[in-house]
Design a protein around this motif. Sequence first.
Motif, PDB file in Angstrom:
ATOM      1  N   ILE A   1       0.839  -1.208   0.000  1.00 20.44           N
ATOM      2  CA  ILE A   1       0.000   0.000   0.000  1.00 20.44           C
ATOM      3  C   ILE A   1       0.871   1.253   0.000  1.00 20.44           C
ATOM      4  O   ILE A   1       0.605   2.219  -0.735  1.00 20.44           O
ATOM      5  N   PHE A   2       1.917   1.272   0.821  1.00 14.87           N
ATOM      6  CA  PHE A   2       2.825   2.426   0.836  1.00 14.87           C
ATOM      7  C   PHE A   2       3.463   2.634  -0.534  1.00 14.87           C
ATOM      8  O   PHE A   2       3.641   3.772  -0.979  1.00 14.87           O
ATOM      9  N   LEU A   3       3.814   1.542  -1.196  1.00 18.90           N
ATOM     10  CA  LEU A   3       4.403   1.639  -2.528  1.00 18.90           C
ATOM     11  C   LEU A   3       3.401   2.230  -3.523  1.00 18.90           C
ATOM     12  O   LEU A   3       3.757   3.090  -4.347  1.00 18.90           O
ATOM     13  N   LEU A   4       2.156   1.789  -3.463  1.00 17.68           N
ATOM     14  CA  LEU A   4       1.137   2.257  -4.401  1.00 17.68           C
ATOM     15  C   LEU A   4       0.833   3.738  -4.234  1.00 17.68           C
ATOM     16  O   LEU A   4       0.387   4.395  -5.186  1.00 17.68           O
ATOM     17  N   HIS A   5       1.060   4.286  -3.043  1.00 20.45           N
ATOM     18  CA  HIS A   5       0.825   5.717  -2.840  1.00 20.45           C
ATOM     19  C   HIS A   5       1.830   6.573  -3.606  1.00 20.45           C
ATOM     20  O   HIS A   5       1.609   7.769  -3.771  1.00 20.45           O
ATOM     21  N   ARG A   6       2.918   5.958  -4.056  1.00 17.10           N
ATOM     22  CA  ARG A   6       3.894   6.679  -4.863  1.00 17.10           C
ATOM     23  C   ARG A   6       3.464   6.765  -6.319  1.00 17.10           C
ATOM     24  O   ARG A   6       4.156   7.387  -7.138  1.00 17.10           O
ATOM     25  N   PHE A   7       2.343   6.154  -6.654  1.00 15.34           N
ATOM     26  CA  PHE A   7       1.908   6.084  -8.053  1.00 15.34           C
ATOM     27  C   PHE A   7       1.648   7.478  -8.625  1.00 15.34           C
ATOM     28  O   PHE A   7       1.984   7.751  -9.785  1.00 15.34           O
ATOM     29  N   THR A   8       1.044   8.356  -7.839  1.00 14.21           N
ATOM     30  CA  THR A   8       0.668   9.678  -8.357  1.00 14.21           C
ATOM     31  C   THR A   8       1.875  10.578  -8.608  1.00 14.21           C
ATOM     32  O   THR A   8       1.829  11.436  -9.479  1.00 14.21           O
TER      33      THR A   8
ATOM     34  N   MET B   1      -8.829   8.188   0.291  1.00 11.86           N
ATOM     35  CA  MET B   1      -8.820   9.568   0.773  1.00 11.86           C
ATOM     36  C   MET B   1      -7.397  10.137   0.736  1.00 11.86           C
ATOM     37  O   MET B   1      -7.167  11.277   0.327  1.00 11.86           O
ATOM     38  N   ARG B   2      -6.410   9.323   1.128  1.00 15.28           N
ATOM     39  CA  ARG B   2      -5.010   9.771   1.061  1.00 15.28           C
ATOM     40  C   ARG B   2      -4.553   9.941  -0.387  1.00 15.28           C
ATOM     41  O   ARG B   2      -3.774  10.844  -0.694  1.00 15.28           O
ATOM     42  N   LEU B   3      -5.053   9.085  -1.268  1.00 19.14           N
ATOM     43  CA  LEU B   3      -4.745   9.235  -2.692  1.00 19.14           C
ATOM     44  C   LEU B   3      -5.299  10.549  -3.224  1.00 19.14           C
ATOM     45  O   LEU B   3      -4.669  11.197  -4.073  1.00 19.14           O
ATOM     46  N   CYS B   4      -6.457  10.937  -2.724  1.00 16.52           N
ATOM     47  CA  CYS B   4      -7.053  12.213  -3.125  1.00 16.52           C
ATOM     48  C   CYS B   4      -6.159  13.386  -2.714  1.00 16.52           C
ATOM     49  O   CYS B   4      -5.930  14.311  -3.492  1.00 16.52           O
ATOM     50  N   ILE B   5      -5.638  13.328  -1.480  1.00 17.70           N
ATOM     51  CA  ILE B   5      -4.767  14.400  -0.991  1.00 17.70           C
ATOM     52  C   ILE B   5      -3.508  14.510  -1.856  1.00 17.70           C
ATOM     53  O   ILE B   5      -3.116  15.596  -2.288  1.00 17.70           O
ATOM     54  N   SER B   6      -2.876  13.369  -2.128  1.00 13.01           N
ATOM     55  CA  SER B   6      -1.649  13.397  -2.921  1.00 13.01           C
ATOM     56  C   SER B   6      -1.931  13.825  -4.361  1.00 13.01           C
ATOM     57  O   SER B   6      -1.099  14.504  -4.982  1.00 13.01           O
ATOM     58  N   SER B   7      -3.100  13.475  -4.894  1.00 10.79           N
ATOM     59  CA  SER B   7      -3.443  13.892  -6.258  1.00 10.79           C
ATOM     60  C   SER B   7      -3.611  15.399  -6.341  1.00 10.79           C
ATOM     61  O   SER B   7      -3.141  16.043  -7.283  1.00 10.79           O
TER      62      SER B   7
ATOM     63  N   ASP C   1      -3.442  17.285  -9.825  1.00  9.69           N
ATOM     64  CA  ASP C   1      -4.433  16.473 -10.535  1.00  9.69           C
ATOM     65  C   ASP C   1      -5.818  16.841 -10.011  1.00  9.69           C
ATOM     66  O   ASP C   1      -6.178  16.523  -8.866  1.00  9.69           O
ATOM     67  N   ILE C   2      -6.615  17.481 -10.849  1.00  6.22           N
ATOM     68  CA  ILE C   2      -7.921  17.972 -10.412  1.00  6.22           C
ATOM     69  C   ILE C   2      -9.027  16.968 -10.735  1.00  6.22           C
ATOM     70  O   ILE C   2     -10.095  17.002 -10.128  1.00  6.22           O
ATOM     71  N   ASP C   3      -8.804  16.056 -11.659  1.00  4.81           N
ATOM     72  CA  ASP C   3      -9.855  15.118 -12.073  1.00  4.81           C
ATOM     73  C   ASP C   3     -10.025  13.958 -11.095  1.00  4.81           C
ATOM     74  O   ASP C   3     -11.144  13.507 -10.846  1.00  4.81           O
ATOM     75  N   THR C   4      -8.901  13.460 -10.539  1.00  6.05           N
ATOM     76  CA  THR C   4      -8.972  12.283  -9.666  1.00  6.05           C
ATOM     77  C   THR C   4      -9.872  12.479  -8.446  1.00  6.05           C
ATOM     78  O   THR C   4     -10.645  11.569  -8.104  1.00  6.05           O
TER      79      THR C   4
ATOM     80  N   PRO D   1      -3.408  28.775  -6.504  1.00  6.11           N
ATOM     81  CA  PRO D   1      -2.376  28.072  -7.277  1.00  6.11           C
ATOM     82  C   PRO D   1      -2.380  26.586  -6.956  1.00  6.11           C
ATOM     83  O   PRO D   1      -2.703  26.171  -5.839  1.00  6.11           O
ATOM     84  N   LYS D   2      -2.012  25.782  -7.944  1.00 10.07           N
ATOM     85  CA  LYS D   2      -2.082  24.327  -7.782  1.00 10.07           C
ATOM     86  C   LYS D   2      -1.207  23.824  -6.644  1.00 10.07           C
ATOM     87  O   LYS D   2      -1.572  22.880  -5.945  1.00 10.07           O
ATOM     88  N   HIS D   3      -0.045  24.452  -6.456  1.00  9.67           N
ATOM     89  CA  HIS D   3       0.855  23.951  -5.417  1.00  9.67           C
ATOM     90  C   HIS D   3       0.355  24.281  -4.012  1.00  9.67           C
ATOM     91  O   HIS D   3       0.886  23.778  -3.026  1.00  9.67           O
ATOM     92  N   MET D   4      -0.679  25.161  -3.903  1.00 12.18           N
ATOM     93  CA  MET D   4      -1.236  25.508  -2.589  1.00 12.18           C
ATOM     94  C   MET D   4      -2.549  24.797  -2.301  1.00 12.18           C
ATOM     95  O   MET D   4      -3.070  24.882  -1.195  1.00 12.18           O
ATOM     96  N   LEU D   5      -3.085  24.091  -3.280  1.00 13.00           N
ATOM     97  CA  LEU D   5      -4.383  23.437  -3.081  1.00 13.00           C
ATOM     98  C   LEU D   5      -4.322  22.383  -1.993  1.00 13.00           C
ATOM     99  O   LEU D   5      -5.243  22.236  -1.193  1.00 13.00           O
TER     100      LEU D   5
END
Length: 285
Positions: free
Chosen positions: A67-74, A194-200, A205-208, A263-267
């Motif tokens: 699971i930790f590895l998969l969080h690096r996907f984004t 939910m954590r994938l959403c935060i990292s996206s 990434d606005i669509d995910t 800005p995207k980097h502050m979202l």
Amino acid sequence: GSGGFRKRKHDNFPHGQRREEKENVNPSSALMMSFKSFQLELDTRHDKYERLVKLSRDITIESKRTIFLLHRFTSAPNGEEILNESEVKLDAVRRKIKQVAQELVGEDMYQFHRAISPGLQEYVEAVSFQYFIRTRSLISVEEINRQLIFTAEDREETRNMTSSSLDKQPHTWSLKVTPVDYLLGVADLTGELMRLCISSVGNGDIDTPFELSQFLRQIYDGFTFIGNTGPYEVSKKLYTLKQSLAKVENACYTLKVRGSEIPKHMLADVFSSKTDLIDQEESLS
């Protein structure tokens, strides 16, 4: 009545008499042989239970690493490499599950279910997380169980077996994930999404987040159909699932209303502060 220590019943008999009774017991009698067989059976079952607990712990650890590895996907430049590496890790987890299936040959799985349930739940969480990243859908319990049918393909495994054990042991092993373990694993999956959403959001990434919001809403609707009629553990997970859904929907709201002006980097920072407020409000209530 005087407040002193009460004598136990066997204290009325002299110690010498009790010792003589023990010496007079025939160890080869039918009664003693029965108790020895009971002792052997209980010791064997206890040893098997401890081995299954250890295997379940190993399955849990390796599933968490996946699971930790998969969080690096984004954030990874090549997501396909991450998915391939996660498949290798899941194959290693399935080899551990194969050992569990071999331990349970000829046994009632539900007698040992408590020993293996935590590991199976974590495996369901890991494999469903990988499946969602690949297909944007939820893996079924039938598909998970199809992956848990094993054959004696390993040459070393076959070589280590004697001819008599090969006759006794089956050439295929299988382990079925119970519906409760599947539901509990899917409920834990929502936290990872939910954590994938935060990292996206942090990666721009606005669509995910909108995909995740719709997907989590469908899972939440499915769990509400179960409600309090299901097992206690499932209804207990419903609160955490609702929390994860609220955080993802809040991210979608922030992106929809204020996405163009931030800005995207502050979202990600804005989203994190909003989720902290949700956690505080829920703890106060």
